[in-house]
Scaffold this active site. Structure first.
Site, PDB file in Angstrom:
ATOM      1  N   LEU A   1      -9.036  -3.807  -7.414  1.00 44.19           N
ATOM      2  CA  LEU A   1      -8.194  -4.823  -8.017  1.00 44.19           C
ATOM      3  C   LEU A   1      -7.714  -5.832  -6.986  1.00 44.19           C
ATOM      4  O   LEU A   1      -7.315  -5.466  -5.880  1.00 44.19           O
ATOM      5  CB  LEU A   1      -6.974  -4.188  -8.692  1.00 44.19           C
ATOM      6  CG  LEU A   1      -7.235  -3.085  -9.723  1.00 44.19           C
ATOM      7  CD1 LEU A   1      -5.927  -2.590 -10.306  1.00 44.19           C
ATOM      8  CD2 LEU A   1      -8.167  -3.568 -10.820  1.00 44.19           C
ATOM      9  N   CYS A   2      -7.725  -7.108  -7.361  1.00 41.72           N
ATOM     10  CA  CYS A   2      -7.124  -8.219  -6.620  1.00 41.72           C
ATOM     11  C   CYS A   2      -7.543  -8.206  -5.161  1.00 41.72           C
ATOM     12  O   CYS A   2      -8.727  -8.246  -4.850  1.00 41.72           O
ATOM     13  CB  CYS A   2      -5.604  -8.183  -6.791  1.00 41.72           C
ATOM     14  SG  CYS A   2      -4.794  -9.730  -6.327  1.00 41.72           S
TER      15      CYS A   2
END
Length: 576
Positions: free
Chosen positions: A306-307
């Protein structure tokens, strides 16, 4: 970093601008230098003023129209009304009281004129986004609903509580201003407890290093998929965004579908860890992949990141490819991750090389970037939802904000080592991941096109931090087949998307293998179909096809070489 919904979209075109950077880097820069500097007059302000000065007829027309509308407001003949979904003016007093209704109409007329003048100025992308940030914040701040002298919600609370609401509000204001982040509290600090209410999926820490703990989760199905899944969270937040309250935990859901799930829990660093850089985190990811394959005795493992964790994971995958070890990866999933940082939304317009240099110097002097400062910058990117909404609730009404697991996680901030702070900013300024061999990971040149394995890419349609159009460009960078999924909501809520959510939908191309993803995200959007429900089941089914079939579940956690050290959620996640 992450958070709740809403965003503006960036255009699909690439930029050769050497100052282009991502929303992540606005967070990283302003957190080091302070967000207040964004509201000071600058070169963009001057260019905005000059652009309007060159269009006197347009300015006169807009001013005249505003004057005429204000006259109609005063006479009670204006037809301006707030949008049906504008919660700020939902109280009947705003429409029923003649003075309050005129205040709302005058505000809306003025706000519309300001927005129209910005459009009339016809600024370039960067200046337009910078001015939009400032003007939007000023417009949100000026809303009558924020004014304690006329707020119906505030006066009703005072009357109902005999004045106690005002005292509670002043106490909350003083408390919030006393320490960073100096914004209204979005959740009470005792609303949840990690390991009790959140991050409660059963598991154990099976490996620990200075930089991370590796947590394995207990299988709950008679058989499990052969190839395990490693989840890599952002470096600037704690891992339990993937393991929130029961029923809202992605880890809990995937374990329930028969997947063998592991997650990295990053240590909350301090000044002692100032030299941890992207290579340090990349080495931890690569080591964890080897560990999960060893524990599960599997030739391959999938990874879901994620991210900012997705940026490092993509670079590690490129390193494995360069080292001839890409076959160790069964698949890769990137959630709300921007690899092509050109024109990546409002925040990308805010950073330039001078700002970046000052920000890196500030974190280098301290040894880390403070997570509370990150939280403050994040809030000002969404002032309507994350500042003024809680201003009214906490201060004008004197109420405690309602408990919400996502916002508790968002407030449970972490620090970021100075070296990785520097690496992220430099990576974005050069937009290096779009240029083969421009960046390196663990000594290997990074060429994303050499990652020729299947990928699953997820974005949020209302993501203000990592605009979906920027996330979409990953489909043009990776070398394998990519399934792109566009979830509802924004940066955080698009990831926390349990199947029980009745409002959830996602968009994707029917039966896509990834080969059909066109270069232009808007062309993709016109062809995509809307699917009711969460994307989690879609990803679980896709992951199952890349997980080597099923086998009997293991008798216990860990292995002879990696024995359980501590029950989940471990110790690193509790560091403050």
């Amino acid at each position: 970093m992450t958070a709740p919904p809403d965003a503006r979209e960036a255009g699909p075109g690439l930029s050769a601008d050497p100052d282009a950077a991502s929303a992540l880097d606005l967070l990283l820069s302003d957190a080091a230098l302070g967000v207040a500097r964004r509201f000071l007059p600058n070169a963009s302000t001057l260019r905005f003023a000059l652009a309007l000065a060159r269009r006197p007829a347009v300015v006169a027309q807009r001013t005249g129209s505003l004057a005429g509308e204000l006259a109609r407001v005063a006479a009670g003949r204006s037809a301006i009304a707030p949008a049906r979904k504008d919660r700020r003016f939902a109280d009947p007093a705003w429409s029923g009281n003649p003075l309050l209704s005129r205040a709302v109409q005058a505000y809306l007329a003025w706000a519309g004129t300001v927005e129209a003048l910005l459009a009339d100025a016809d600024l370039d992308w960067r200046d337009a986004e910078r001015m939009r940030f400032v003007l939007s914040n000023l417009i949100d701040a000026a809303a009558p609903s924020n004014n304690p002298l006329i707020s119906p919600a505030g006066w009703k609370a005072i009357i109902d509580s005999g004045g106690l609401s005002a005292l509670r509000g002043l106490r909350s204001l003083a408390s919030d201003l006393s320490a960073a982040p100096r914004v209204p509290a979005m959740v009470a600090p005792d609303a949840f407890e990690v390991g009790i209410d959140l991050a409660v999926t059963p598991g154990a820490v099976v490996a620990r290093s200075d930089i991370s703990e590796l947590i394995q989760y207990e299988p709950v199905t008679p058989s499990v998929y052969r190839y395990p899944l490693l989840i890599v969270p952002p470096m600037i937040n704690k891992y339990y965004i993937t393991d929130l309250a029961p029923g809202r935990s992605m880890i809990e859901y995937l374990v329930g579908q028969g997947h063998q799930v592991f997650v990295l829990s990053w240590r909350n660093p301090d000044a002692r860890h100032r030299d941890w850089d992207l290579d340090s985190y990349g080495a931890a990811i690569a080591t964890a992949l080897g560990t999960v394959r060893s524990i599960c005795r599997a030739p391959q493992a999938s990874v879901s990141a994620l991210c900012s964790g997705g940026i490092a994971t993509a670079m590690v995958a490129a390193h494995l490819s360069a080292a001839g070890k890409l076959g160790e990866l069964a698949s890769v999933c990137l959630g709300v991750t921007v690899l092509d940082q050109a024109q990546a939304g409002t925040a990308a317009a805010m950073i330039d090389r001078r700002t970046a240099a000052l920000a890196m110097a500030a974190s280098r002097a301290r040894g880390y970037l403070d997570g509370h400062a990150l939280a403050e910058v994040f809030a000002w990117l969404r002032p309507g939802d994350l500042i003024w909404n809680y201003w009214v609730n906490n201060y004008l009404q004197g109420r405690t904000p309602p408990p919400f697991d996502i916002l508790y996680w968002n407030a449970d901030t972490t620090r970021l080592p100075a070296a990785v702070h520097r690496d992220f900013i430099e990576l974005a300024l050069a937009n290096a991941l779009t240029k083969p061999d421009e960046a390196t990971m663990l000594g290997s040149p990074v060429d994303l096109s050499k990652i020729d394995i299947d990928a699953y890419v997820v974005a949020g349609i209302a993501d203000h931090l990592c605009p979906w159009t920027s996330c979409y460009r990953t489909t043009q960078l990776l070398g394998g087949s990519t399934r792109f999924v566009l979830s509802t909501s924004g940066h955080i809520a698009s990831m926390v998307n349990p199947p029980a959510n009745p409002k959830a939908t996602f968009q994707t191309l029917a039966g896509t293998t990834g080969a059909e993803n066109p270069p232009d995200p808007q062309v993709w959007l016109r062809s995509a179909q809307t699917v009711p429900g969460s994307w989690w089941p879609d990803y679980s089914a896709w992951l199952a096809e890349h997980s080597g079939g099923r086998q009997d579940r293991p008798a216990g956690l860990g292995s002879e070489d990696f024995r359980p050290l501590q029950a989940a959620p471990g110790s690193y996640v509790l560091d403050r």
